[in-house]
Design an enzyme around this catalytic site. Sequence first.
Site, mmCIF file in Angstrom:
data_model
loop_
_atom_site.group_PDB
_atom_site.id
_atom_site.type_symbol
_atom_site.label_atom_id
_atom_site.label_comp_id
_atom_site.label_asym_id
_atom_site.label_seq_id
_atom_site.Cartn_x
_atom_site.Cartn_y
_atom_site.Cartn_z
ATOM 1 N N SER A 178 0.835 -1.206 0.000
ATOM 2 C CA SER A 178 0.000 0.000 0.000
ATOM 3 C C SER A 178 0.867 1.253 0.000
ATOM 4 O O SER A 178 0.364 2.353 -0.252
ATOM 5 C CB SER A 178 -0.948 0.005 1.205
ATOM 6 O OG SER A 178 -0.245 -0.260 2.404
ATOM 7 N N GLU B 109 -8.852 -10.060 4.064
ATOM 8 C CA GLU B 109 -9.222 -8.692 3.691
ATOM 9 C C GLU B 109 -10.602 -8.636 3.058
ATOM 10 O O GLU B 109 -10.893 -9.334 2.090
ATOM 11 C CB GLU B 109 -8.173 -8.110 2.719
ATOM 12 C CG GLU B 109 -8.511 -6.685 2.278
ATOM 13 C CD GLU B 109 -7.348 -5.915 1.674
ATOM 14 O OE1 GLU B 109 -6.206 -6.410 1.711
ATOM 15 O OE2 GLU B 109 -7.588 -4.809 1.156
ATOM 16 N N GLU C 208 0.216 -12.572 -1.450
ATOM 17 C CA GLU C 208 -1.220 -12.672 -1.701
ATOM 18 C C GLU C 208 -1.541 -13.952 -2.468
ATOM 19 O O GLU C 208 -0.858 -14.285 -3.433
ATOM 20 C CB GLU C 208 -1.703 -11.466 -2.514
ATOM 21 C CG GLU C 208 -1.584 -10.141 -1.773
ATOM 22 C CD GLU C 208 -2.105 -8.961 -2.583
ATOM 23 O OE1 GLU C 208 -2.672 -9.174 -3.684
ATOM 24 O OE2 GLU C 208 -1.935 -7.817 -2.114
#
Length: 272
Positions: free
Chosen positions: A53, A190, A123
């Site tokens: 991020s 998430e 991920e």
Amino acid sequence: MSVHNPDIKRVTTHVIQELKNKGEKISALTAYDYSMARVVDAAGVELILVGDSASNVMAGHETTLPITLDQMIYHAGAVVRAVKRALVVVDLPFGSYQGNSSEALRSAIRIMKESGAHAVKLEGGLEVRESIVRILSAGVPVMGHLGLTPQSIYKFGTYAVRAKEDTEAQKLMTDAQMLQDIGCFSVVLEKIPAALTKQVSEMLTIPTIGIGAGPHADGQILVIHDLLGINKEFKPRFLRRYADLHSVMTDAISHYVDDVKSREFPNEQEAY
Ligand SMILES: Nc1nc(=O)c2c([nH]1)NC[C@@H]1CN(c3ccc(C(=O)N[C@@H](CCC(=O)O)C(=O)O)cc3)CN21
Ligand SMILES: CC(C)C(=O)C(=O)O
Ligand SMILES: [Mg+2]
């Protein structure tokens, strides 16, 4: 306010596991630079994520895809130099691990060697299984990340809640179990339904860390700039702002501008 568990000198993956075992929730936040990481660490957060991020928050990109491995290592090194207590986890960026377990291992080793971080995060589920297995074989702790995985935004098309349908929820459960079985120390969930987070967190013995995943995760994570209210634009429903630093900073800076213009700053004491 005091730091929780002052007896814990350094947070390891084992400490993170112990917190779940005794039913204590785990606090996690992102940080991307030295000064912010000093504050986050000293305030008692157990896990600091150097998230990709940074691509959005630090560099102003629309997505997390453009950030490079070199840039992640730069941010991670700055955070590691600041941290005295927290566990430092670093995101492997897009393009540094997908579809190639040799490259994944090389990327993880570069992060560990060049930044001094304690663990990496990737991920995905089954798609990245081989990569995770190889990184774990090198003795590098790995955190999983399921549900909304922003590096796949162009596959999903939106940042909407994931795994609302039964088939996707089932795949997420299978992936979560697999991540635990191969040896991940934790998994981020998430933007998935709270009920699914509850199921996964009860099924797994390793801790789940949620963002937009409801109250049943074993821990919570937020982007530090979101929590502090530094950026006004990002306001998803899962975000709670604990400060309005945007206003505090704007007031301070405009006050400074006024003082320069009016010659009020610097005064005699502030000069040599
Ligand atoms: N500042 C920041 N905070 C984050 O939590 C974050 C980043 N950046 N960048 C990487 C990912 C992307 N994340 C995201 C992005 C968007 C939403 C989101 O809820 N967006 C919309 C809803 C979109 C939709 O429903 O289609 C919103 O309500 O703001 C959530 C998490 C989480 N991560
Ligand atoms: C939101 C968290 C989990 C993350 O992956 C990031 O900040 O990059
Ligand atoms: Mg990330």
